[in-house]
Write an enzyme that holds these catalytic residues in place. Structure first.
Site, PDB file in Angstrom:
ATOM      1  N   ASP A 191       0.844  -1.193   0.000  1.00 51.11           N
ATOM      2  CA  ASP A 191       0.000   0.000   0.000  1.00 51.11           C
ATOM      3  C   ASP A 191       0.885   1.252   0.000  1.00 51.11           C
ATOM      4  O   ASP A 191       2.079   1.186   0.316  1.00 51.11           O
ATOM      5  CB  ASP A 191      -0.905  -0.036   1.232  1.00 51.11           C
ATOM      6  CG  ASP A 191      -1.754   1.212   1.369  1.00 51.11           C
ATOM      7  OD1 ASP A 191      -2.395   1.609   0.377  1.00 51.11           O
ATOM      8  OD2 ASP A 191      -1.772   1.800   2.464  1.00 51.11           O
ATOM      9  N   ASP A 204      -0.462   5.128   0.863  1.00 55.07           N
ATOM     10  CA  ASP A 204      -0.795   6.170   1.831  1.00 55.07           C
ATOM     11  C   ASP A 204      -0.972   5.633   3.245  1.00 55.07           C
ATOM     12  O   ASP A 204      -1.700   4.668   3.479  1.00 55.07           O
ATOM     13  CB  ASP A 204      -2.076   6.894   1.399  1.00 55.07           C
ATOM     14  CG  ASP A 204      -1.858   7.649   0.099  1.00 55.07           C
ATOM     15  OD1 ASP A 204      -1.031   8.575   0.093  1.00 55.07           O
ATOM     16  OD2 ASP A 204      -2.492   7.285  -0.909  1.00 55.07           O
ATOM     17  N   ASN A 259      -2.262  -0.548   5.820  1.00 57.66           N
ATOM     18  CA  ASN A 259      -2.715  -0.022   7.108  1.00 57.66           C
ATOM     19  C   ASN A 259      -4.232  -0.105   7.271  1.00 57.66           C
ATOM     20  O   ASN A 259      -4.742   0.090   8.363  1.00 57.66           O
ATOM     21  CB  ASN A 259      -2.281   1.439   7.265  1.00 57.66           C
ATOM     22  CG  ASN A 259      -3.050   2.363   6.337  1.00 57.66           C
ATOM     23  OD1 ASN A 259      -2.954   2.242   5.111  1.00 57.66           O
ATOM     24  ND2 ASN A 259      -3.822   3.283   6.890  1.00 57.66           N
TER      25      ASN A 259
END
Length: 280
Positions: A116, A118, A227
């Site tokens: 991922d 961001d 996240n």
């Protein structure tokens, strides 16, 4: 188009604190920010298997065939609670054409790791950041906006190590007009063999989900680091969770995770090691 809709992020507790009118929310945010994590190598892994009901994602009906992409939803996820993994059924069959090209000869014997962007590798903001590592111009509705990007501590070392051990794929729910130039600046070593953006996600119950079955890789050799649990809710058994990062320059999570990935790079079937760690 709203500026923030090009970037899919979780909420920054500091920003929530500044705009919230609820004393309870401010108190919770403050206590979260004041925590100092004393962590073992695998502590981020153990503590972050979440209860996916927190994201209000329900199993799709059995007759659900296809999904269309509606206007941008609310941002994926919020600071998670620790709980056991709940597997959400995949709502559609993998397409005839996979998202990734054939594995290159150099990566043929490697496992695949989906990374991922961001709050995992960087944090970006339309508000000026004095110590930004990058400033990326993004055109929105005919107007150029500046996006200020902070690199997570140890991200350079993390990416270089990952590139040596895995076939690395960048997979973000943000739009390519923002994420592609950020990846150009971030990945100086050509670690990412492919880049996938929002249009490659499946929109499911208000979230952009990264359906690993659409990659064209054997799932027992795929790991996703993200996240946001909502992003991998179809394949939580393939996930290595990471805490959302905003601006803590003392953070060591990416550095701490390298030994775990060194072990995963040697596994013929990643489920075995990931399951054994969940069971501890």
């Amino acid at each position: 188009m709203d500026n923030t809709s090009i970037i899919t992020q979780v909420a920054n507790p500091k920003e929530e604190e500044s705009i919230s009118s609820s004393p309870d929310k401010v108190s919770q945010s403050n206590s979260s920010l004041k925590k100092h994590r004393s962590r073992s190598i695998f502590s981020p892994f153990f503590c972050c298997f979440r209860n996916y009901n927190d994201y209000h994602v329900e199993p799709p009906p059995a007759n659900n065939k296809t999904l269309s992409l509606p206007p941008p939803p609310e941002e994926n996820g919020s600071p998670p609670k620790c709980d056991q993994v709940q597997v959400i059924p995949i709502p559609s069959q993998p397409p005839a054409k996979f998202l990734l090209p054939e594995v290159s000869i150099a990566d043929y014997s490697k496992n695949c790791v989906v990374i991922d962007l961001d709050e995992t590798l960087v944090h970006s903001s339309f508000k000026p950041i004095s110590n930004a590592d990058f400033i990326v111009p993004v055109e929105i509705d005919g107007t150029v906006h500046q996006v200020y990007v902070l690199k997570r501590p140890h991200v350079d070392e993390f990416l270089q190590k990952m590139g040596e051990m895995f076939e690395c794929i960048l997979f973000t729910a943000s739009l390519a007009k923002y994420a592609d130039p950020v990846a150009d600046l971030l990945d100086q070593w050509g670690v990412f063999r492919a880049r996938l953006f929002r249009e490659s996600c499946v929109f499911h119950r208000g979230n952009y989900v990264k359906d690993l079955s659409r990659l064209g890789r054997e799932l027992s050799k795929v790991i996703i680091i993200d996240n946001s649990p909502a992003s991998y809710i179809f394949h939580p058994e393939n996930a290595v969770p990471v805490q959302s990062w905003f601006d803590d320059m003392t953070d060591t999570e990416l550095l701490d995770l390298i030994p775990l990935f060194e072990g995963l790079s040697k596994e013929e079937d990643v489920y075995s090691l990931l399951q054994s760690l969940r069971n501890r």
